[in-house]
Each structure stands twice: as C-alpha cells, then as structure tokens.
Design a protein around this motif. Sequence first.
Motif, PDB file in Angstrom:
ATOM      1  N   THR A 248       0.850  -1.186   0.000  1.00 37.04           N
ATOM      2  CA  THR A 248       0.000   0.000   0.000  1.00 37.04           C
ATOM      3  C   THR A 248       0.883   1.231   0.000  1.00 37.04           C
ATOM      4  O   THR A 248       1.761   1.375   0.860  1.00 37.04           O
ATOM      5  N   GLN A 252      -1.846   6.362   0.106  1.00 40.35           N
ATOM      6  CA  GLN A 252      -3.131   5.753   0.425  1.00 40.35           C
ATOM      7  C   GLN A 252      -3.335   5.694   1.937  1.00 40.35           C
ATOM      8  O   GLN A 252      -4.444   5.881   2.429  1.00 40.35           O
ATOM      9  N   TYR A 260      -8.642  -0.218   5.178  1.00 36.40           N
ATOM     10  CA  TYR A 260      -7.710  -1.289   4.837  1.00 36.40           C
ATOM     11  C   TYR A 260      -8.304  -2.638   5.213  1.00 36.40           C
ATOM     12  O   TYR A 260      -8.770  -2.837   6.337  1.00 36.40           O
TER      13      TYR A 260
END
Length: 266
Positions: A248, A252, A260
């Motif tokens: 990731t 983000q 998540y």
Amino acid sequence: MNNIQEYLMERSDGSSCIQYQHFTLTSAFQPIFTRNNQIFGHEALLRVYDHSCSATVAPNHFLSASYLSSDELMMIDQWCRVLHMKNFVRFVRGGALFLNVSPASALALLSPRAVNDLDPSYIRLVGLDSTPLYIEVLEHDCSSEEELSSVVQNIRSEGCQLAIDDYGSGASLEDRARQIKPNLIKIDQSLIKQYMLGEPSGLLDAIAISEQLESQVLVEGIETNLEYEAMLELNIDYMQGFHLGRPTKVSQFAKASVSYDFSIES
C-alpha cells in the motif's frame, strides 16, 4: 544526514518523499502476517517516479542504474530507510517495521565518517524507539562476509532484529545464515514454487537450517490459497505475499477515508 534535508520533502498529505535529480522516491508498506492471520508488521518498499518520462520505475532498475555512482547508491540506500521510518511513524504505526539494507551499505558503516541511520539515538528521534525493527540483509554479493557479520551484529546490539532476505537466492545462502545467525530467515518465493511443484528439498532444508540457528521463518511470495494452506501445514511463523496483502502506497495510508482490508482471500 549526508545532506538528506536538501532532498527530503513533505507532501500536501503530510507524507514524506525524496526528490533526487528528476526522480521522486516514496514509500509503500506490505503487511506481514502470523500463521493466525494477524498482522505482525510491514515491510517498507521503495516506489520511484521518473519525471523526465512521466513514468514509474522499477526500484531494482533505479538502484542499478549506470548513472548512479556507488557512493550515490549507498547514500540513497540510507536515505530510503530514513524516508520509510518517517512515513511509518506518521501513518502506519503498530507492529514491526522491516527495512532493507544492502551489504555494501552495511559495510559503509565501518567508515569513521559514516552516519548510522540505525543508531538508537536517531531511531528515538524519529519516534521508532517502541517499534520492533527488523533489518533485512539483501541477497546481494558482499566483498567480506566476515565484516558484514561484524557490522550487522553491531546493529543487533543496538536493539534491532536481523533478517536474511530472499534466502535461497543470490548470496542469501546457508553460509551467510550461519555467519549472521539471524533472528528471522525470509525464504525466497522460488523455494515455495518448487515445493508446490513437488520439489520440497529446498524449502525443507531452509526450514531445517532455521531450526538449527533458532531463527524464525517468514515465507515470501504467497500468491494463492493453496500456497497459503501448504505453509500453514508446515507451521511457518510468518507469511507475506499478494494473496495476503498487497503493498500500500503511503499516499493511500495518508487518506483518512481509506479502509484497509488485510483479510485472507479465499
């Protein structure tokens, strides 16, 4: 630290990046799981963007580019660890942080002029003093395995855990493992692929060596549920791979709206 402040920038989302020549270097983090499907930590990974051609660049290609001198490569190797530490503290938090170090960069710490980004005082300054920190020795060749062992033992004495990356490929082989005696051995994806094809000796030998050295085992490159279940049957300590969780980007993580989901895919 080697003039890193000249190149270290903060983006509008609060994440850190490095601007060097016409490249932007940023962080990504890939989760590492226990066999009970709990997140144990994250490996910090480099992401590179080339503004001269408006394209992403594979980190391995960037770090092997002929236009970068050996001194620049070692400097960037160190800068990236600082970058990842700052982004981890700011956005990821919790669990262990896995950082890569090349053998050449480790040996550079022998120089009296070297600045050690893994010194406990610097780690405290960044805010990582309560974070389990694993230093992954990359599978690259080394001019002196004995000196490499000496340097990484010093790193361990300062409170870091040691890991050997990509065991079974490059120079990450039995001799280096026995010399370093790592806390953890990260087994290369190729040995898992061989195991799944009915050639188990490489993986089983690696597990046997880890048991002799009292090292924990992490298998990399888990891409299917069959591989995941096979590693569970072998009682592997930790697992990492696209099937479990993809890297990731720090951008983000920086978005508060991102949710998540690190659950195992079936």
